[in-house]
Design a protein around this motif. Sequence first.
Motif, PDB file in Angstrom:
ATOM      1  N   VAL A   1      57.078  61.792  79.973  1.00 46.96           N
ATOM      2  CA  VAL A   1      56.170  61.430  78.538  1.00 46.96           C
ATOM      3  C   VAL A   1      56.715  60.103  79.107  1.00 46.96           C
ATOM      4  O   VAL A   1      54.820  59.325  79.063  1.00 46.96           O
ATOM      5  N   THR A   2      56.418  58.997  79.745  1.00 44.69           N
ATOM      6  CA  THR A   2      56.061  57.799  79.714  1.00 44.69           C
ATOM      7  C   THR A   2      55.254  57.019  80.617  1.00 44.69           C
ATOM      8  O   THR A   2      54.859  56.548  80.479  1.00 44.69           O
ATOM      9  N   THR A   3      56.218  58.601  81.592  1.00 42.04           N
ATOM     10  CA  THR A   3      54.712  58.149  82.884  1.00 42.04           C
ATOM     11  C   THR A   3      53.071  58.233  82.594  1.00 42.04           C
ATOM     12  O   THR A   3      52.556  56.904  83.960  1.00 42.04           O
ATOM     13  N   PRO A   4      52.307  58.720  81.721  1.00 38.73           N
ATOM     14  CA  PRO A   4      50.781  59.409  82.217  1.00 38.73           C
ATOM     15  C   PRO A   4      50.228  57.578  81.624  1.00 38.73           C
ATOM     16  O   PRO A   4      49.889  57.194  81.992  1.00 38.73           O
ATOM     17  N   ALA A   5      51.167  56.575  80.974  1.00 36.52           N
ATOM     18  CA  ALA A   5      50.698  54.936  80.387  1.00 36.52           C
ATOM     19  C   ALA A   5      50.544  54.641  81.838  1.00 36.52           C
ATOM     20  O   ALA A   5      49.813  53.726  81.727  1.00 36.52           O
ATOM     21  N   LEU A   6      50.847  54.660  83.136  1.00 35.08           N
ATOM     22  CA  LEU A   6      51.096  54.206  84.695  1.00 35.08           C
ATOM     23  C   LEU A   6      49.023  54.589  84.907  1.00 35.08           C
ATOM     24  O   LEU A   6      48.776  54.029  85.641  1.00 35.08           O
ATOM     25  N   LEU A   7      48.451  55.808  84.804  1.00 34.80           N
ATOM     26  CA  LEU A   7      47.673  55.947  85.207  1.00 34.80           C
ATOM     27  C   LEU A   7      46.731  55.166  83.843  1.00 34.80           C
ATOM     28  O   LEU A   7      45.569  54.346  85.221  1.00 34.80           O
ATOM     29  N   VAL A   8      46.747  54.876  83.184  1.00 32.86           N
ATOM     30  CA  VAL A   8      46.055  53.040  82.105  1.00 32.86           C
ATOM     31  C   VAL A   8      46.287  51.958  83.006  1.00 32.86           C
ATOM     32  O   VAL A   8      44.870  51.110  83.460  1.00 32.86           O
ATOM     33  N   ALA A   9      47.731  51.611  83.299  1.00 29.62           N
ATOM     34  CA  ALA A   9      47.733  50.573  84.285  1.00 29.62           C
ATOM     35  C   ALA A   9      47.273  50.811  85.104  1.00 29.62           C
ATOM     36  O   ALA A   9      46.876  49.685  85.977  1.00 29.62           O
ATOM     37  N   MET A  10      47.311  51.706  86.017  1.00 34.42           N
ATOM     38  CA  MET A  10      46.161  51.855  87.075  1.00 34.42           C
ATOM     39  C   MET A  10      45.091  51.444  87.528  1.00 34.42           C
ATOM     40  O   MET A  10      44.191  50.520  87.901  1.00 34.42           O
TER      41      MET A  10
ATOM     42  N   MET B   1      42.184  43.692  78.534  1.00 34.47           N
ATOM     43  CA  MET B   1      41.032  44.966  78.557  1.00 34.47           C
ATOM     44  C   MET B   1      39.936  45.835  77.431  1.00 34.47           C
ATOM     45  O   MET B   1      41.082  46.262  76.464  1.00 34.47           O
ATOM     46  N   ARG B   2      38.897  45.789  77.561  1.00 33.70           N
ATOM     47  CA  ARG B   2      38.154  46.736  75.746  1.00 33.70           C
ATOM     48  C   ARG B   2      38.832  48.005  76.623  1.00 33.70           C
ATOM     49  O   ARG B   2      38.004  48.835  77.664  1.00 33.70           O
ATOM     50  N   ILE B   3      39.308  49.160  75.665  1.00 33.38           N
ATOM     51  CA  ILE B   3      39.337  50.627  75.953  1.00 33.38           C
ATOM     52  C   ILE B   3      37.593  51.258  75.418  1.00 33.38           C
ATOM     53  O   ILE B   3      37.439  51.417  74.410  1.00 33.38           O
ATOM     54  N   ALA B   4      36.588  50.901  77.009  1.00 30.46           N
ATOM     55  CA  ALA B   4      35.501  51.638  76.318  1.00 30.46           C
ATOM     56  C   ALA B   4      35.719  51.696  77.812  1.00 30.46           C
ATOM     57  O   ALA B   4      36.001  51.170  79.265  1.00 30.46           O
ATOM     58  N   GLY B   5      34.722  52.791  78.104  1.00 32.96           N
ATOM     59  CA  GLY B   5      34.033  52.996  79.468  1.00 32.96           C
ATOM     60  C   GLY B   5      34.350  54.397  79.889  1.00 32.96           C
ATOM     61  O   GLY B   5      35.421  55.280  79.139  1.00 32.96           O
ATOM     62  N   SER B   6      35.134  53.903  81.265  1.00 29.48           N
ATOM     63  CA  SER B   6      35.960  54.852  82.137  1.00 29.48           C
ATOM     64  C   SER B   6      37.447  54.730  81.663  1.00 29.48           C
ATOM     65  O   SER B   6      38.336  55.513  81.544  1.00 29.48           O
ATOM     66  N   LEU B   7      37.527  53.352  81.297  1.00 30.47           N
ATOM     67  CA  LEU B   7      39.207  53.798  80.925  1.00 30.47           C
ATOM     68  C   LEU B   7      39.433  53.851  79.586  1.00 30.47           C
ATOM     69  O   LEU B   7      40.257  54.589  79.123  1.00 30.47           O
ATOM     70  N   TRP B   8      38.880  53.957  78.250  1.00 32.26           N
ATOM     71  CA  TRP B   8      38.978  55.024  77.340  1.00 32.26           C
ATOM     72  C   TRP B   8      38.667  56.344  77.953  1.00 32.26           C
ATOM     73  O   TRP B   8      39.729  57.222  77.008  1.00 32.26           O
ATOM     74  N   TRP B   9      38.104  56.740  79.216  1.00 32.11           N
ATOM     75  CA  TRP B   9      39.145  58.495  79.181  1.00 32.11           C
ATOM     76  C   TRP B   9      40.463  58.777  79.402  1.00 32.11           C
ATOM     77  O   TRP B   9      40.773  59.496  79.558  1.00 32.11           O
TER      78      TRP B   9
ATOM     79  N   GLU C   1      47.136  58.536  67.432  1.00 35.82           N
ATOM     80  CA  GLU C   1      46.197  57.519  68.776  1.00 35.82           C
ATOM     81  C   GLU C   1      44.626  57.887  68.625  1.00 35.82           C
ATOM     82  O   GLU C   1      44.322  57.569  68.875  1.00 35.82           O
ATOM     83  N   LEU C   2      45.045  59.354  69.561  1.00 40.13           N
ATOM     84  CA  LEU C   2      43.546  60.622  70.242  1.00 40.13           C
ATOM     85  C   LEU C   2      42.379  60.459  69.033  1.00 40.13           C
ATOM     86  O   LEU C   2      41.678  59.596  69.137  1.00 40.13           O
ATOM     87  N   VAL C   3      43.001  60.147  67.307  1.00 46.20           N
ATOM     88  CA  VAL C   3      41.827  60.254  66.633  1.00 46.20           C
ATOM     89  C   VAL C   3      41.172  58.899  66.219  1.00 46.20           C
ATOM     90  O   VAL C   3      40.546  58.933  65.966  1.00 46.20           O
ATOM     91  N   TYR C   4      41.866  58.121  66.429  1.00 49.84           N
ATOM     92  CA  TYR C   4      41.510  56.756  66.260  1.00 49.84           C
ATOM     93  C   TYR C   4      40.970  56.659  67.431  1.00 49.84           C
ATOM     94  O   TYR C   4      39.214  56.010  67.555  1.00 49.84           O
ATOM     95  N   LEU C   5      41.330  57.297  68.622  1.00 55.70           N
ATOM     96  CA  LEU C   5      40.267  56.515  69.863  1.00 55.70           C
ATOM     97  C   LEU C   5      39.023  57.239  69.685  1.00 55.70           C
ATOM     98  O   LEU C   5      38.177  56.724  70.415  1.00 55.70           O
ATOM     99  N   VAL C   6      39.071  58.894  69.252  1.00 56.52           N
ATOM    100  CA  VAL C   6      38.106  59.260  69.348  1.00 56.52           C
ATOM    101  C   VAL C   6      36.921  58.726  68.176  1.00 56.52           C
ATOM    102  O   VAL C   6      35.649  58.634  68.384  1.00 56.52           O
TER     103      VAL C   6
END
Lengths: 261, 278
Positions: free
Chosen positions: B84-93, B125-133, B208-213
Amino acid sequence: MDWGSLQTILGGVNKHSTSIGKIWLTVLFIFRIMILVVAAERVWGDEQDDFICNTLQPGCKNVCYDHFFPISHIRLWALQLIFVSTPALLVAMHVAYRRHEKKRQFRKGDQKCEYKDIEEIRSQRFHIEGALWWTYTCSIFFRLVFEAVFMYAFYFMYDGFRMPRLMKCSAWPCPNTVDCFVSRPTEKTVFTIFMIAVSSICILLNVAELCYLLTKFFLRRSKKAGNQKHHPNHENKEETKQNEMNELISDSCQNTVIGFT
Amino acid sequence: MNWAGLYAVLSGVNRHSTAIGRIWLSVIFIFRIMVLVVAAESVWGDEKSAFTCNTQQPGCNSVCYDHFFPVSHIRLWALQLILVTTPALLVAMHVAYQQHQEKKLLMMTGHGDAKHLEEVKKHKMRIAGSLWWTYVCSVVFRLLFEAVFMYLFYMIYPGYQMVRLVKCEAYPCPNTVDCFVSRPTEKTIFTVFMLVTSSICIVLNMAELVYLVVRACARRGREHSNPSGKGSFYGHKLSSEYKQNEINQLLTEQDGSLKDMLRRNPSLQEKGDRCSAC
């Protein structure tokens, strides 16, 4: 992730606490968490292995142990300490949010921002007033509630704070009534009373801190009311003066520009 | 590599998360990982040694334990928390990749000094563009893993209550044998606790998902009504710097032209002196 990490996380909150809050944090870490880790865990270490029932009936010991100790003292204390120390994170989050806002102001080059360096913002200590006062007071309130709830749960589950030497068990599959003997009952009683006493001290400290914050709040309010009476719009006067000066400067600028064109 | 190592790795991600993401991370570390390490592991510590069967038949104890507890709760929770904690590493990368690109851009435009490069590392970093995805994908994966593990838990251990007694007929146990589980009530309490915190984490992830959308839709709506006001995800900070540079240039030009005019019209010097904005 263990008690050391919790100490690191909460150490940061220490800077923005009152003096009573700092004493409370010290009492929590030294007299409760440290005692739990270095002493109490050893005392309760063999609680099930050395829980002996006067029967050869397999399963009787397990069932009787489970009946008399639905949740071990050690686990209850661990949960209590985690829940009691977590409200302080509310304060840490609020402080982090205020710091973030100040950093944003600083980066925008806001003239109102009085910091020379972003490092100054990071190391600055915030006064407990305004919204932070409310967050801090809520966190103390939650601490008190959790402490009280756990102490009540303790008393309710173990019928008082004394550890008996002998328990009589008649749960299936024990044949009739069986005598079961608890390991180290006196030592466990001593530590239970110690932890209860320190928990009570922490409750007192929290109540004292709450009273201190309320007193400070009312004093500040009465001082403000007094200031308003003697110097009505004292702060507004300074602002209006500044506004007038700004107007004069912009007027003269406009005249100069018109003169150029 | 232990839980502390994971904490160190994920603390870095914290900076680029939303507020709800940070709360989620705190809940995971304090109410799940910490409770697992300081409390739950000692409850399940003697699960096999104190699992007693009413028989003297050698091997019966082991076989029955294995039959009723294919994977221990503790191991299941550890796996769940890691996945559950590992997907956050996608964001870090992704953030690391973006920072690398920004540094390259800075060096190409001649701003490659240590101070600017440090700024790139420090700024959020702003969560926008491809980082948002990427961020949304990581939240979706988190939700998926939580749900899968909760279902797995329910499948392996129907109901969340730990029973006191299990009846075992596996070979080599003679007929049916009573086996008694160690500390069933305490285990039930902790199972329910971990279940509740898992549900809280699922709720936080959905929020968080709803907030981002909602934020993305609001931003899109703003961009439609004001098409000139968009900033690239790349040089968000850079574009603001370039803007400042442009402003500075304009000011110096204006200053120069003002000075020329002052030289030509010395009578206006006095009025000009009073003007602090010029």
